[in-house]
Design a protein around this motif. Structure first.
Motif, PDB file in Angstrom:
ATOM      1  N   ALA A  75       0.833  -1.208   0.000  1.00 23.93           N
ATOM      2  CA  ALA A  75       0.000   0.000   0.000  1.00 23.93           C
ATOM      3  C   ALA A  75       0.869   1.260   0.000  1.00 23.93           C
ATOM      4  O   ALA A  75       0.557   2.241  -0.692  1.00 23.93           O
ATOM      5  CB  ALA A  75      -0.930  -0.006   1.214  1.00 23.93           C
ATOM      6  N   ASN A  76       1.973   1.233   0.742  1.00 19.73           N
ATOM      7  CA  ASN A  76       2.854   2.399   0.792  1.00 19.73           C
ATOM      8  C   ASN A  76       3.564   2.610  -0.547  1.00 19.73           C
ATOM      9  O   ASN A  76       3.758   3.753  -0.980  1.00 19.73           O
ATOM     10  CB  ASN A  76       3.880   2.248   1.911  1.00 19.73           C
ATOM     11  CG  ASN A  76       4.633   3.529   2.175  1.00 19.73           C
ATOM     12  OD1 ASN A  76       4.047   4.583   2.395  1.00 19.73           O
ATOM     13  ND2 ASN A  76       5.962   3.452   2.144  1.00 19.73           N
ATOM     14  N   LYS A  77       3.920   1.513  -1.201  1.00  9.87           N
ATOM     15  CA  LYS A  77       4.544   1.636  -2.521  1.00  9.87           C
ATOM     16  C   LYS A  77       3.573   2.280  -3.509  1.00  9.87           C
ATOM     17  O   LYS A  77       3.945   3.194  -4.265  1.00  9.87           O
ATOM     18  CB  LYS A  77       4.972   0.257  -3.025  1.00  9.87           C
ATOM     19  CG  LYS A  77       5.683   0.295  -4.370  1.00  9.87           C
ATOM     20  CD  LYS A  77       6.174  -1.090  -4.781  1.00  9.87           C
ATOM     21  CE  LYS A  77       6.929  -1.028  -6.101  1.00  9.87           C
ATOM     22  NZ  LYS A  77       7.461  -2.369  -6.492  1.00  9.87           N
ATOM     23  N   THR A  78       2.324   1.832  -3.481  1.00 17.26           N
ATOM     24  CA  THR A  78       1.300   2.415  -4.353  1.00 17.26           C
ATOM     25  C   THR A  78       1.098   3.889  -4.041  1.00 17.26           C
ATOM     26  O   THR A  78       0.986   4.725  -4.943  1.00 17.26           O
ATOM     27  CB  THR A  78      -0.029   1.650  -4.184  1.00 17.26           C
ATOM     28  OG1 THR A  78       0.187   0.261  -4.458  1.00 17.26           O
ATOM     29  CG2 THR A  78      -1.097   2.195  -5.129  1.00 17.26           C
ATOM     30  N   ARG A  79       1.058   4.206  -2.747  1.00  7.19           N
ATOM     31  CA  ARG A  79       0.887   5.594  -2.310  1.00  7.19           C
ATOM     32  C   ARG A  79       2.013   6.479  -2.864  1.00  7.19           C
ATOM     33  O   ARG A  79       1.772   7.568  -3.371  1.00  7.19           O
ATOM     34  CB  ARG A  79       0.861   5.624  -0.784  1.00  7.19           C
ATOM     35  CG  ARG A  79       0.846   7.011  -0.147  1.00  7.19           C
ATOM     36  CD  ARG A  79       0.924   6.864   1.377  1.00  7.19           C
ATOM     37  NE  ARG A  79       1.178   8.132   2.030  1.00  7.19           N
ATOM     38  CZ  ARG A  79       0.247   9.001   2.392  1.00  7.19           C
ATOM     39  NH1 ARG A  79      -1.024   8.731   2.162  1.00  7.19           N
ATOM     40  NH2 ARG A  79       0.568  10.133   2.987  1.00  7.19           N
TER      41      ARG A  79
END
Length: 389
Positions: A75-79
């Motif tokens: 999720a953080n990578k996508t963010r």
């Protein structure tokens, strides 16, 4: 992907804060995995630690926790990918309006690729705009669909304006007039930042970021009097990444700027932390015993922070007066005076309350600063005495 640097010493420090008994890693963690990651999140290094520990110790981490960590990392990578898209669009928006803009702090790290993209969590996008363009920048953002944050109260003398957010973009944008709060001398903090800027090309868009030396100095100096613990884990980790990736850093500039701000030990503390926790060897300005004392004092206060701590802001300011400045009364008096000045212009109560009760508020704040400094000065000396036995 950039290679992760070892975090063994950082994990040991986090476990020391949690007061876990000494031992070898990863066995020392025992049943404290969740507490470890929760504390890492408080120190803004959760994602880096999660990626590194999954790579090194996956067989020791509980399965359900591993599942949660992997989802949060993704999720953080996508963010962050969405942040990069937003940065490109903002750069284009300001270029077309002929308003100079520079991306600083975490956004600059993201553009430079200092971290593996999934390991750096960005709370917002920090940018700096020349002061004469601030009103024009507000109008531009609002026309583009950005709105000022309703619950954000930013004083008029602050180093950034109220944050802006957009319903279609993930990141809040924080427009700075200065990279960080003004110094004890109440002057422009980095007047040459625009002349020294670097250019990074992203999807054909040329984007300004601070020079390496300016980036490192902003990293060291930002909230220096508020985040005065030793080590400052997130900042130490970031600086170590710059050093390990062989970016040229002029340490003489850091020392000169620290002296100019009358916080000479703010750079020494960072240098000590890089050496102590990441094995980076370079000359540390100051006395090693002094930095170890500062580190021990910080550890005790960090442990207290796990509970309910009274007068936290005053404790931090006491620490700043004790550890950041030169020895002697004069430099500490000037910094204390600046703290009081800061409270009235950047950290003041509701304007109506300030207007109606200004003399009483002023007397209370001056008295509080002086009394709490004296109390925590006594506390610090008692800490030193007990450490010697």
């Amino acid at each position: 992907m950039k290679q992760l640097i070892p975090l063994d010493h950082i994990v040991h420090y986090l476990l020391d804060v949690l007061d876990v008994k000494p031992g070898k890693l990863p066995d020392r963690v025992g049943n404290s995995w969740r507490q470890l990651y929760h504390l890492a999140n408080n120190y803004k290094i959760y994602y880096y630690l999660a990626v590194w520990s999954l790579d090194c110790w996956d067989e020791h981490i509980p399965d359900d926790l591993q599942t949660y960590m992997k989802k949060s990392i993704h999720a953080n990578k996508t963010r962050n990918i969405l942040f990069v898209v937003q940065i490109e669009r903002l750069a284009q928006l300001f270029r077309e309006a002929e308003i100079p803009i520079m991306f600083i702090k975490g956004a600059a790290c993201l553009l430079r690729g200092i971290y593996p993209i999934e390991t750096r969590y960005l709370t917002d996008l920090d940018v700096i705009i020349p002061k004469q363009y601030i009103k024009q920048s507000r109008d531009l953002l609002e026309v583009a669909g950005y709105l000022p944050e309703k619950n954000s109260n930013v004083p008029p003398h602050h180093h950034h304006i109220v944050p802006y957010s957009h319903p279609e973009h993930i990141g809040v944008i924080e427009i700075h007039i200065e990279p960080y709060d003004r110094s004890i001398h109440d002057a422009d903090v980095m007047p040459d930042i625009w002349n020294d800027a670097d250019i990074i090309t992203l999807q054909g868009e040329q984007i300004k970021v601070p020079s390496i030396n300016d980036h490192i100095w902003i990293l060291i100096r930002t909230s220096g009097s508020g985040r005065m613990f030793l080590p400052r884990l997130a900042e130490t980790l970031e600086m170590s990444l710059f050093i390990n990736n062989n970016y040229p850093i002029d340490y003489s500039i850091m020392k000169e700027r620290a002296e100019r701000d009358e916080m000479p030990n703010i750079f020494g503390g960072m240098a000590y932390s890089c050496s102590r926790y990441f094995g980076i060897e370079f000359a540390i300005p100051g006395n090693d015993f002094f930095f170890r004392r500062w580190e021990n004092w910080s550890l005790q206060l960090q442990r207290k922070l796990l509970g309910n701590v009274s007068f936290l802001a005053s404790r931090k300011r006491f620490g700043s007066l004790t550890f950041l400045t030169h020895p002697g009364i004069s430099s500490k008096y000037r910094l204390l005076k600046w703290f009081i000045h800061y409270e009235f212009f950047d950290d003041y109560p509701h304007p109506g309350l300030l207007r109606n009760f200004f003399p009483l508020i002023k007397l209370w704040r001056i008295s509080k600063n002086v009394v709490t400094y004296m109390l925590f000065f006594i506390e610090y000396w008692l800490f030193r005495i007990f450490k010697e036995f």
